[in-house]
Design an enzyme around this catalytic site. Sequence first.
Site: not given
Ligand code: GAL
Length: 656
Positions: A103, A141-142, A153, A299
């Site tokens: 990913r 995401n992150e 780049c 999260e």
């Molecule tokens: C974060 C991510 C999530 C999941 C979580 C736990 O880094 O945003 O999608 O991967 O960690 O592994």
Amino acid sequence: MRVGVDYYPEQWESSMWQQDAVRMAHTGVRLVRIGEYAWSRLEPSEGEFMFDWLDQVISIFHRCGIEVILSAPTNCPPQWMYHDHPEIIQVGPDGEPVQTGIRGHRCINSPVFQSYAKRITKELARRYSNTRSVVGWQVDNELEAYQCTCEVCREKFREWLMDRFDNLANINVAFGTSVWSNEYSDPSQIEPPGAYPKEWQNPALCLEWYRFQSESAAEFAKDLMITIRRENPNALVTTNTDIGRNSPDLYRLYRDLDIVGYDNYPPIELPENKEEHYSHAFYLDLMRGVKERNFWVMEQLSGPTGTWAPISPSPKPGQIMGYSLQAFAHGADVVLHFRWRTATKGAEMYWHGLLDHSGAPNRRLAEFSELCKTAAKLDGLENTYLISDIAIIYSSENDYAFRTQPQSPGFSYTDQLRSFHEAFSRYGANVDVISGMNDITRYKLVIAPAMYIYNKRVSENLYRYVINGGTLVLTCRSGVKDQNNNCVMEVLPAVFKELVGAEVTEYDPIGEKEQKIRDFAGNEFGCKVWCDIIQTTTARVYAEYNDSWYRCMPAVTMNRYCNGVSYYVGTVCDRDFYESFAANLMMQTGIPRLKGLPRGIEVTTRTNGNDEYIFFFNNSGSHVTIPLPKPMYSMVDSIGKAQLELKPFEMDIVRK
Ligand code: GAL
């Protein structure tokens, strides 16, 4: 206060959505985050958008009274896109394209990728801009300060440098390329740091690369935010961040976004060594400080973790509930647990959610349900915030620079900040962790550890603060580097010399070897890692070394400067020192101290200007009793209490 979960409808049979939503509603979930990895389901082939299933999911949640945070799924492009446009694939520091099928392997600087990313985001925003239950948006995401070295780049980096430094001659000076014959005679010769160990690379080049990649992430997020806002001008937009090796400059990333989003995975095991930091509160305060306002947890720890490492222990009884309430105590307004169900497929099948693979009711879900009930009682607290007398200055750039040049065995930038943070927390004080770029005059005490890389605005703010009567603490490794990450040709702490009224005549990076210092009252403390040998000019001695060849030389100094005071801590001390020092500093600056708090009890206060709500969190493995100065109303149990009885990881919240 809103509690919810992260949910991945695309990973489950559609027949489960309704049951899951009903069960969530029954458990007390008010909010779900969905969509961040679902691009291949939303656009299964080029330009073919499939939103019916998402319509169905959102309306199921709506019927169950659950609101949605919708994510732009740009972290994971579909396979067809990699196939048709292999140029969007990130290239690693070794010059090789990264392996797809995991990913996050898209290059966020690629114009081709950017146009796809904006298109899917626009389509989503257009479709759901009038959907009332969509109350927030997450972009990507992150996002990281990626190390992508693809041609785009590299070329963008060169242009960015030429723009910042005007010409190649300035770049050569700033990078000190005369070292090892690395002078550039044409911009095309500039290459980002490669796969060679960082220790061998040019620190000035590395820092610029970090800045460039942070900027790229921030601009990418901003573009997606603008795309959403065009369709929905009132959209609340965030992204999510964890603090790790490749975290971008947080202040830059969130500058244009509405809300800071944090991925909160506090430690499950409390360390046995009392010198080790374990409280996660520092990071919560840091995230609140990024925009100097309340934040969301996107999260939150929900079960045993394990993907990149063997599976961790399971969160202990109390931790699911306690760590979420701890986030509220430090300024979170929303906490989303990662994740509702544990995946049965894919690499993350052992990063557990609330439900295990079977989906059967379990201890963690029961505790989460209790959390939802408690959070529902705290609705009035959403418009409250923390007011702090104390600020600790954090810099993403310093953090990055120390990670690439760790100074001495055992040296950790964040540990220095955390030592101070924990010391003040022992006395129940609210503490802000901020950049120092904005006004700091409201604080009674400012701690600025290891001000390593020169930042004009922060340095001027610190001077102004002390001139106007503030109390400041600086520590070793301050003033060492200019803004380009090169060493300055000045006696340390260079730019801060006048402020601290002392000079570092020499330093001794002693690593893990423990030595002693003795303060003005004769108390002895341990120190290690680094010893600045200090000569005072106008400062007085607060503590001196009690060991080694610099025995009796100053280790900690105090200097009156204009209307204020600045301290300089020339070494890295043990916990007892920071606690004693914090107590003295708080006494001198008139900051109230809660005395006699059992170790591990964290106290913070949120207020709306009228009412004050005091959070007592037992972040320890033992049962504690805390007497209250007068009976107070518990928001958790809805009764008056004269004292608090807290089980391990239990929180109580009283109205003052
Ligand atoms: C974060 C991510 C999530 C999941 C979580 C736990 O880094 O945003 O999608 O991967 O960690 O592994």
